[in-house]
Write a protein that holds these residues in place. Structure first.
Motif, PDB file in Angstrom:
ATOM      1  N   MET A  30       0.822  -1.209   0.000  1.00 12.57           N
ATOM      2  CA  MET A  30       0.000   0.000   0.000  1.00 12.57           C
ATOM      3  C   MET A  30       0.855   1.257   0.000  1.00 12.57           C
ATOM      4  O   MET A  30       0.616   2.175  -0.789  1.00 12.57           O
ATOM      5  CB  MET A  30      -0.933  -0.013   1.216  1.00 12.57           C
ATOM      6  CG  MET A  30      -1.968  -1.125   1.193  1.00 12.57           C
ATOM      7  SD  MET A  30      -2.831  -1.319   2.787  1.00 12.57           S
ATOM      8  CE  MET A  30      -3.756   0.230   2.861  1.00 12.57           C
ATOM      9  N   TYR A  67      -8.216   2.986   4.245  1.00 11.11           N
ATOM     10  CA  TYR A  67      -7.799   1.590   4.173  1.00 11.11           C
ATOM     11  C   TYR A  67      -6.677   1.275   5.160  1.00 11.11           C
ATOM     12  O   TYR A  67      -6.644   0.198   5.761  1.00 11.11           O
ATOM     13  CB  TYR A  67      -7.348   1.243   2.756  1.00 11.11           C
ATOM     14  CG  TYR A  67      -8.475   1.058   1.764  1.00 11.11           C
ATOM     15  CD1 TYR A  67      -9.799   0.965   2.173  1.00 11.11           C
ATOM     16  CD2 TYR A  67      -8.200   0.968   0.397  1.00 11.11           C
ATOM     17  CE1 TYR A  67     -10.820   0.797   1.260  1.00 11.11           C
ATOM     18  CE2 TYR A  67      -9.218   0.793  -0.530  1.00 11.11           C
ATOM     19  CZ  TYR A  67     -10.525   0.709  -0.100  1.00 11.11           C
ATOM     20  OH  TYR A  67     -11.533   0.533  -1.007  1.00 11.11           O
ATOM     21  N   LEU A  91      -7.525   1.058  -4.749  1.00 12.19           N
ATOM     22  CA  LEU A  91      -6.435   1.925  -4.298  1.00 12.19           C
ATOM     23  C   LEU A  91      -5.439   2.159  -5.426  1.00 12.19           C
ATOM     24  O   LEU A  91      -4.951   3.275  -5.618  1.00 12.19           O
ATOM     25  CB  LEU A  91      -5.736   1.280  -3.091  1.00 12.19           C
ATOM     26  CG  LEU A  91      -4.740   2.154  -2.331  1.00 12.19           C
ATOM     27  CD1 LEU A  91      -5.432   3.389  -1.751  1.00 12.19           C
ATOM     28  CD2 LEU A  91      -4.061   1.354  -1.223  1.00 12.19           C
ATOM     29  N   PHE A 147      -6.522   5.858   0.789  1.00 14.78           N
ATOM     30  CA  PHE A 147      -5.361   5.254   1.448  1.00 14.78           C
ATOM     31  C   PHE A 147      -5.502   5.342   2.960  1.00 14.78           C
ATOM     32  O   PHE A 147      -5.270   4.357   3.675  1.00 14.78           O
ATOM     33  CB  PHE A 147      -4.074   5.953   1.003  1.00 14.78           C
ATOM     34  CG  PHE A 147      -2.843   5.464   1.711  1.00 14.78           C
ATOM     35  CD1 PHE A 147      -2.095   4.412   1.193  1.00 14.78           C
ATOM     36  CD2 PHE A 147      -2.422   6.041   2.903  1.00 14.78           C
ATOM     37  CE1 PHE A 147      -0.958   3.944   1.850  1.00 14.78           C
ATOM     38  CE2 PHE A 147      -1.295   5.585   3.565  1.00 14.78           C
ATOM     39  CZ  PHE A 147      -0.561   4.538   3.037  1.00 14.78           C
TER      40      PHE A 147
END
Length: 204
Positions: A70, A152, A137, A149
């Motif tokens: 991420m 999450y 994302l 972002f």
């Protein structure tokens, strides 16, 4: 070897603090003699890890790995300095913890990932993003990416806190010094980052 990995990290507990924590945890008063302190630390260091400790370390490696996926997206999708700083902090702390957990497992002859028959439960670990969430994302950009972002990553971090709580509920778990240290670091770091991310979301 493991202690050397903690140096340079502002969020890591110092050796002195760790010793104090361990001594207090077994009910020894601050006035204890140097010999008694040494005996206490020796006894603590000899505590055996449990199956729950192993599962926690293996699971947290996989959990951290998704967080690194991420944060790797931030540089190309966000223009905010706050996001860059947050992503760097998460990347550094979680890479460090992955390395420590891998060494801990290897030293005990354990696999550094979850067994094959447990992979199906890997994706359902608390806080883990679904494939659809990861795809959303990856395709977001700018402010939309920043907000997604943060939402999450808060979900992801809160899942890690659930994993810590589950470990603490397991009989005899988190008594081995390194497991206790990692668990404590995960809990402290991610609570602090959740607070920061919620503040950023409120501002934006």
């Amino acid at each position: 070897m493991a202690l050397s990995a903690w140096h340079g990290r502002s969020t890591r507990t110092s050796i002195t603090t760790l010793i104090t924590t361990l001594v207090v945890s077994v009910g020894v008063t601050p006035a204890v003699s140097a010999q008694s302190s040494s005996d206490t630390l020796t006894a603590t260091a000899s505590r055996q890890h449990t199956a729950a400790d192993i599962a926690f370390m293996q699971g947290m490696i996989g959990h951290h790995a998704q967080a690194l996926e991420m944060v790797a997206l931030v540089a190309s999708r966000s223009t905010r300095l706050e996001m860059e700083s947050l992503a760097e902090r998460i990347a550094v702390s979680q890479r460090d913890e992955i390395s420590i957990m891998q060494r801990w497992l290897t030293a005990r002859g354990e696999a550094t990932s979850m067994p094959h028959d447990m992979h199906s439960s890997h994706a359902s670990m608390p806080g883990m993003l679904s494939p659809a969430q990861m795809d959303s994302l990856r395709t977001a950009d700018g402010t939309a990416f920043d907000k997604l972002f943060l939402q999450y990553m808060i979900q992801h971090h809160e899942g890690a806190l659930v994993m810590v709580a589950e470990l603490l509920r397991s009989p005899g778990a988190a008594q081995e010094p390194m497991v206790f240290q990692i668990m404590s670091d995960v809990d402290a770091d991610q609570r602090a980052e959740i607070r920061r991310m919620k503040m950023l979301l409120a501002q934006w």
